[in-house]
Design an enzyme around this catalytic site. Sequence first.
Site, PDB file in Angstrom:
ATOM      1  N   ASP A  25       7.665   5.483  14.828  1.00 21.32           N
ATOM      2  CA  ASP A  25       8.381   4.716  15.839  1.00 21.32           C
ATOM      3  C   ASP A  25       9.430   3.795  15.212  1.00 21.32           C
ATOM      4  OD1 ASP A  25       9.021   3.908  18.369  1.00 21.32           O
ATOM      5  OD2 ASP A  25       7.260   2.639  18.652  1.00 21.32           O
ATOM      6  N   ARG A  38      21.703   6.470  18.075  1.00 23.60           N
ATOM      7  CA  ARG A  38      20.255   6.640  17.884  1.00 23.60           C
ATOM      8  C   ARG A  38      19.928   7.848  17.005  1.00 23.60           C
ATOM      9  NH1 ARG A  38      16.719   4.176  21.076  1.00 23.60           N
ATOM     10  NH2 ARG A  38      15.360   6.006  21.115  1.00 23.60           N
ATOM     11  N   ASN A  73       9.020  12.606  26.181  1.00 21.18           N
ATOM     12  CA  ASN A  73      10.350  12.447  25.572  1.00 21.18           C
ATOM     13  C   ASN A  73      11.445  13.273  26.254  1.00 21.18           C
ATOM     14  OD1 ASN A  73       9.153  11.954  22.147  1.00 21.18           O
ATOM     15  ND2 ASN A  73       9.722  10.441  23.680  1.00 21.18           N
ATOM     16  N   ARG A  76      14.274  11.410  28.017  1.00 22.46           N
ATOM     17  CA  ARG A  76      15.397  10.749  27.312  1.00 22.46           C
ATOM     18  C   ARG A  76      16.716  11.438  27.667  1.00 22.46           C
ATOM     19  NH1 ARG A  76      13.450   8.288  21.561  1.00 22.46           N
ATOM     20  NH2 ARG A  76      11.547   7.374  22.375  1.00 22.46           N
ATOM     21  N   ARG A 193       1.089   3.585  12.852  1.00 24.31           N
ATOM     22  CA  ARG A 193       2.233   3.501  13.763  1.00 24.31           C
ATOM     23  C   ARG A 193       3.171   2.429  13.247  1.00 24.31           C
ATOM     24  NH1 ARG A 193       2.774   3.850  20.247  1.00 24.31           N
ATOM     25  NH2 ARG A 193       5.035   3.690  20.287  1.00 24.31           N
ATOM     26  N   LEU A 200      -1.081   3.639  21.791  1.00 27.07           N
ATOM     27  CA  LEU A 200      -1.279   5.032  21.336  1.00 27.07           C
ATOM     28  C   LEU A 200      -0.250   5.989  21.896  1.00 27.07           C
ATOM     29  CD1 LEU A 200      -5.126   5.707  21.307  1.00 27.07           C
ATOM     30  CD2 LEU A 200      -3.565   5.406  19.397  1.00 27.07           C
ATOM     31  N   SER A 201       0.375   5.640  23.033  1.00 27.71           N
ATOM     32  CA  SER A 201       1.410   6.495  23.621  1.00 27.71           C
ATOM     33  C   SER A 201       0.947   7.951  23.765  1.00 27.71           C
ATOM     34  CB  SER A 201       2.703   6.432  22.794  1.00 27.71           C
ATOM     35  OG  SER A 201       3.166   5.110  22.723  1.00 27.71           O
ATOM     36  N   GLU A 212      -9.393   4.709  12.021  1.00 30.46           N
ATOM     37  CA  GLU A 212      -8.886   3.372  11.701  1.00 30.46           C
ATOM     38  C   GLU A 212      -7.399   3.337  12.055  1.00 30.46           C
ATOM     39  OE1 GLU A 212     -10.613   0.793  10.602  1.00 30.46           O
ATOM     40  OE2 GLU A 212     -12.474   1.954  10.519  1.00 30.46           O
TER      41      GLU A 212
END
Length: 245
Positions: A25, A38, A73, A76, A193, A200-201, A212
């Site tokens: 991310d 982007r 996604n 987008r 992340r 968590l998306s 973990e």
Amino acid sequence: MPFFNKRKINLDLNNMPKHVAFIMDGNGRWAKKRGLPRLVGHNAGTETLKRIVKESKKLGIPYVTFYAFSTENWKRPSDEVNGLMNILVKFIQSEINEIHENNIKVNILGDIDRLPDFAKEQVHFALELTAHNTEMQFNIALNYGGRDEIIRGIKLIHQDLLDGKILPDQIDEALFSNYLYTSGMPDPDLLIRTSGEVRLSNFLLWQLAYSEFSFEKVLWPDFDEMAFRNAIYEYQKRNRRFGSV
Ligand code: FPP
């Protein structure tokens, strides 16, 4: 020799994660901070991905998984979606020989049918070329959603029940895991992340049950080998109990 010292981080080679998953991310913000489009951020993020795959192999981590494109996604702007598909194709074209020479097997987690044809072709090529490689598994989550994966698994298991291939009493966690994209793989020991977001998306919802988590402030294009080793170092200090005492 249980320890080695490289760039001042002592990692316990007897306690390495077998599977590390990454939510890459912060590419957009990395580009924005520099006044760039982007997609420049996604290209820079792809360089990080390459470095981290190489480092994972050096560290002897047998499974790595990268969240490259989620089922969400597609919302987008089309320029960005097309740009990401082009980056994927370019990545396969330029890297697949090296990946193959390194005995790395590429897997896709997700429904690739929805990808544009030019991307699907390259993905199939990469899958077929590396199908028998054994040193490391490099998973790319593409058009992937955790809920979508679970629903797909339920449909597949339902079909096997109808076909009499399995009985309802046989359904347990281990059997259900075989109906997921990650069938046959260990669950991730560690999820990383970047970019400071703490969620968590819709990534690996089933598989991350006991993992973990390491949430890093750094944006993905700035994540490097040192940050990766540091995340593993922190992981190794944790006491994983899997629900016991
Ligand atoms: C999240 O950052 C990143 C993505 C949605 C795409 C990640 C894709 C790559 C690094 C490259 C393509 C993959 C391969 C396998 C070549 P973001 O855009 O959401 O960043 P932001 O939150 O800062 O806007």
